[in-house]
Design an enzyme around this catalytic site. Structure first.
Site, PDB file in Angstrom:
ATOM      1  N   PHE A 237       2.204  15.636   6.347  1.00 43.26           N
ATOM      2  CA  PHE A 237       3.593  15.301   6.699  1.00 43.26           C
ATOM      3  C   PHE A 237       4.287  16.414   7.478  1.00 43.26           C
ATOM      4  O   PHE A 237       5.504  16.551   7.427  1.00 43.26           O
ATOM      5  CB  PHE A 237       4.399  14.953   5.439  1.00 43.26           C
ATOM      6  N   ILE A 462      -4.509  12.556   9.517  1.00 36.19           N
ATOM      7  CA  ILE A 462      -3.799  13.086   8.350  1.00 36.19           C
ATOM      8  C   ILE A 462      -3.450  11.970   7.368  1.00 36.19           C
ATOM      9  O   ILE A 462      -2.522  12.088   6.573  1.00 36.19           O
ATOM     10  CB  ILE A 462      -2.555  13.902   8.765  1.00 36.19           C
ATOM     11  N   GLY A 463      -4.234  10.895   7.444  1.00 32.46           N
ATOM     12  CA  GLY A 463      -3.971   9.755   6.572  1.00 32.46           C
ATOM     13  C   GLY A 463      -3.314   8.625   7.334  1.00 32.46           C
ATOM     14  O   GLY A 463      -3.109   7.525   6.814  1.00 32.46           O
ATOM     15  N   ALA A 506      -1.567   8.490  18.049  1.00 31.51           N
ATOM     16  CA  ALA A 506      -2.085   7.134  18.273  1.00 31.51           C
ATOM     17  C   ALA A 506      -2.205   6.868  19.772  1.00 31.51           C
ATOM     18  O   ALA A 506      -3.282   6.529  20.272  1.00 31.51           O
ATOM     19  CB  ALA A 506      -1.181   6.098  17.606  1.00 31.51           C
ATOM     20  N   ARG A 623       3.383  -1.498  21.451  1.00 29.80           N
ATOM     21  CA  ARG A 623       2.285  -2.262  20.860  1.00 29.80           C
ATOM     22  C   ARG A 623       1.805  -1.580  19.577  1.00 29.80           C
ATOM     23  O   ARG A 623       1.637  -0.364  19.528  1.00 29.80           O
ATOM     24  CB  ARG A 623       1.122  -2.370  21.845  1.00 29.80           C
ATOM     25  N   GLY A 697       3.608   4.882  18.893  1.00 30.22           N
ATOM     26  CA  GLY A 697       3.428   5.735  17.708  1.00 30.22           C
ATOM     27  C   GLY A 697       4.382   5.388  16.577  1.00 30.22           C
ATOM     28  O   GLY A 697       5.525   5.007  16.804  1.00 30.22           O
ATOM     29  N   GLU A 700       6.506   8.525  12.256  1.00 27.96           N
ATOM     30  CA  GLU A 700       7.765   9.105  11.783  1.00 27.96           C
ATOM     31  C   GLU A 700       8.957   8.149  11.799  1.00 27.96           C
ATOM     32  O   GLU A 700       9.884   8.307  11.007  1.00 27.96           O
ATOM     33  CB  GLU A 700       8.068  10.363  12.602  1.00 27.96           C
TER      34      GLU A 700
HETATM   35 MO1  MOS Z   1       4.823  15.552  11.734  1.00 28.17          MO
HETATM   36  S1  MOS Z   1       6.443  16.474  10.848  1.00 28.17           S
HETATM   37  O1  MOS Z   1       4.969  16.044  13.361  1.00 28.17           O
HETATM   38  O2  MOS Z   1       3.408  16.127  11.005  1.00 28.17           O
END
Ligand code: MOS
Length: 734
Positions: A237, A462-463, A506, A623, A697, A700
């Site tokens: 994160f 990262i998951g 992505a 997309r 993407g 976030e």
């Molecule tokens: Mo994110 S806060 O750019 O891993």
């Protein structure tokens, strides 16, 4: 051909993860592995006067105790190390560098032993005396010392004058606490000593090549000497964007002892580094009675350390969202005796947009307008800061689709007007916005004659689902079933990739795959044409598709030949192509993702308990490559947003400059019982300008807007406006 892109494809690494086959940084084995345990400072500022390691060294099984006075060389702290995500100004922290203490929890020694328990026990036998110095850790009491930092937003018009003359004004401070990432996986590094000064470093990180460059710089090594590997990440994160200190300590010990060393931090020690910085956000809005915005000002004051300036874009988001002829934004920092903050999911926006969207709700109340109506009245078709159109912006559709799914038209506007039995019911909404970034990434594809392809790249997963989308895009581009694609990621020896962050991976990785697959296709077409008696002899090599294991002419009546046959006849076992994809620079348009978030809360007024019973998040992000992992991304963001609204707060005891709730018992995050209905809607948003696939993407955008929607719902339920987050029950009982 899109057999996989855009579909709810299950994670290709799912089985490895649930069976435990997926290995994380702290799980890699090595011969004669040593274990390091960190000794952390217990004062926030001063010097180490005496550090006595003799008793620890006498503990059986202890191999060494590394300190600033007893360690191999580390490059000078101020040496120019260009960290991909480093703050603009300052000197990145180096553990065990000298006798200075800059923050509570700073590592001051590493006990290295044959096993972890011994190292942990011996760490309690390290004696330390400090020369303490006066310190400050309280942002609010030090607010007067805030110094302005440069931010990109230029003022427009005269916001101060426009505010003064505005018929309706709203002005308030919103206080966002510091928060810690609390990923499941602890910071961990296994530094494997390969001999001859070479190391393989298994590190929990969002960017293996960034860590590699960092270690080479700090330890004065060549790139060939250090390989960094991080195949799986148990949540990061943002906490794994910068190389964290455990990777330095493990490497330092391995170099000192010429043995493999593992360092895993404890949950408490995880609070000794990177966090979302506390901010005080001052928002002022001025409007005419019809809801036309005339002035916006947003000033943020944020905490940073004394040794680095960390600032992110908290303010300025109004320029992306709402038309106003006058605006002014500023960002200030207060230096405190704490560790440097770091990026945490949607850094800047998660906090800044929360303040803005609460303020918009308060303005809507003052104007007696529906909050969606106010937002539509000021809807901006252009990014006002640069006066640019968007590559695409389906935010209107987000409002419409979200409102419809939520049933917003059944909302009665007056606070305290909706009930469910004894509970007060509140409905609130907010807008979310984030950037759609893209970075250069290189990918290598090796296609073998048996119809299998290996796709490799140094990018991390990262998951977020990078393994899966890379496999999807490759399968479609190569015309192979996804089972025939294997993906290798997060090894510094693989083709170039930046850290995985900013929601850019992505789009970036997908287009790198397309680029390499394109080269494979051209090569196959060339080979197919060259075969004696080829049915494809007259083929235009640019007009072929790879589909179902065939090289097929795009002409509907055209010929097709099998890839395997072409490779066999060409006597090729494998075709290998590596390609760096760079996106063309285009400053003519702004690129953003958007969302409209709707929340329902039920409040037990006697106890102050708030439950978030429903959230609808309607997202426009171009997309969606994978609607299943994409939906999970947004749900995860919503859960975080619920945490921001109601639970999460890193609490400091300012008498000692020490975090009081440095564990996941006392630092509250949402648990299963806190999470009810979450409905994710992906709004159709074709975008043929941003990139070939139209991808923006999703990592976030899911969190942005959620805390404000909940805070606005709490106001609607109770008539109480809580501007100091999180909204804990005591604040409702006041
Ligand atoms: Mo994110 S806060 O750019 O891993």
């Amino acid at each position: 051909m899109n057999a996989y892109v855009g579909t709810p494809t299950s994670r290709v690494d799912g089985r490895a993860k649930v069976t435990g086959a997926a290995k994380y940084a702290g799980e890699f084995a090595a011969d004669r592995l040593l274990h390091g345990f960190v000794v952390a400072a217990t004062i926030p500022r001063g010097r180490i006067a005496r550090l006595d390691t003799s008793e620890a060294l006498r503990v059986e099984g202890v191999v060494d105790v590394l300190t600033h006075a007893h360690r191999p060389p580390l490059a000078d702290k101020d040496e120019a190390w260009k960290d991909e995500v480093a703050p603009e100004k300052g000197s990145p922290f180096r553990p065990l560098y000298d006798d200075r203490i800059n923050f509570n929890g700073q590592p001051i020694a590493l006990v290295v032993a044959e096993d972890w328990e011994t190292a942990k026990f011996a760490a309690t036998r390290v004696r330390v005396e400090y020369d303490q110095e006066a310190f400050a850790t309280d942002l609010e009491s030090e607010r007067g010392k805030a110094a302005r930092v440069d931010q990109p937003h230029k003022p427009r018009g005269d916001a101060a004058a426009a505010l003064t003359r505005a018929a309706v004004q709203h002005e308030a401070d919103y206080v966002m606490p510091s928060e810690h990432h609390n990923p499941m996986e602890l910071y961990a590094t296994t530094a494997v000593w390969d001999g001859n000064g070479k190391l393989t470093v298994y590190d929990k990180t969002q960017g293996v090549q960034n860590v590699q460059k960092f270690l080479c710089s700090v330890f004065g090594r060549k790139r060939d000497d250090i390989r960094v590997v991080s195949p799986y990440v148990g949540g990061a994160f943002g906490s794994g964007l910068r190389p964290q200190y455990q990777v330095v300590l493990a490497t330092l010990a391995a170099v000192a002892l010429k043995r493999s060393v593992r360092v895993v931090l404890t949950r408490r020690q995880m609070y000794g580094l990177g966090y979302r910085p506390m901010t005080i956000e001052h928002v002022a809005l001025g409007a005419s009675p019809d809801g036309t915005l005339d002035a916006v000002t947003h000033e943020a004051i944020a905490v940073t350390s004394r040794f680095e300036d960390f600032s992110r874009n908290d303010t300025g988001w109004a320029d992306q969202l709402y038309k106003s002829p006058n605006s002014r934004f500023s960002h200030k920092l207060v230096e405190l005796d704490v560790s440097t903050p770091c990026d945490m999911r949607a850094p800047g926006a998660a906090t800044g947009v929360c303040a803005l969207e609460c303020a918009m709700d308060e303005l809507a109340v003052a104007l007696k307008l529906d909050p969606i109506e106010l937002r539509l009245k000021c809807y901006s078709e252009r990014d006002q800061s640069e006066d640019l159109p968007y590559t695409s912006k389906q935010l209107r559709q987000c409002y419409a689709r979200g409102a419809e799914a939520f049933g917003w038209d059944r909302r009665t506007p007056a606070p305290r007007s909706m009930h469910d039995g004894k509970d007060l019911v509140g409905w609130g909404m907010a807008t979310g916005v984030w950037e759609a970034l893209q970075m250069p990434v290189a990918v290598r594809i090796v296609l073998t004659a048996n119809g299998h392809a290996e796709v490799s790249c140094a990018a991390s997963d990262i998951g977020t689902g990078t393994y899966t989308i890379v496999a999807q895009v490759a399968a479609d581009a190569l015309g192979l079933p996804i089972e025939n694609i294997s993906v290798r990621l997060a090894d510094s020896t693989l083709p170039q990739a930046p850290v995985e962050g900013g929601s850019w991976m992505a789009a970036s990785s997908a287009h790198a795959v397309l680029g390499a697959a394109e080269d494979i296709r051209q090569e196959l077409a060339r080979l197919a044409k060259a075969l004696p008696g080829s049915q494809l002899a007259d083929l235009d090599a640019t007009k072929v598709t790879l589909v179902d294991g065939m090289i097929a002419s795009n002409d509907p009546n055209g010929a097709a030949v099998s890839i395997a046959d072409v490779m066999r006849h060409s006597k090729l076992e494998r075709i290998e192509k590596e390609k760096l994809n760079q996106f063309a620079e285009d400053k003519s348009h702004a690129r953003n993702t958007h969302s409209a978030v709707f929340a329902e809360v039920k409040v037990d007024e006697q106890l102050g308990v708030i439950r978030v019973t429903r959230v609808v998040s309607a997202v426009a992000a171009g997309r969606i490559l994978n609607t299943k992992t994409g939906r999970s991304q947004i749900m995860g963001g919503v859960v975080w947003g619920i945490g921001m609204a109601l639970h999460e707060e890193t609490m400091m005891d300012h008498r000692f400059g020490r975090i009081m709730n440095a564990d996941i018992a006392e630092y509250h995050v949402p648990v299963n019982a806190d999470i009810h209905d979450i409905d994710v809607i992906f709004v159709d948003e074709p975008d043929d300008r941003i990139n070939r696939l139209g991808v923006k993407g999703l990592g976030e955008i899911g969190i942005v807007g959620v805390p404000a929607a909940i805070a606005n719902a709490v106001y609607h339920a109770t008539g109480k406006r809580v501007r100091r987050f999180p909204i804990t029950l005591d604040k409702l009982l006041d």
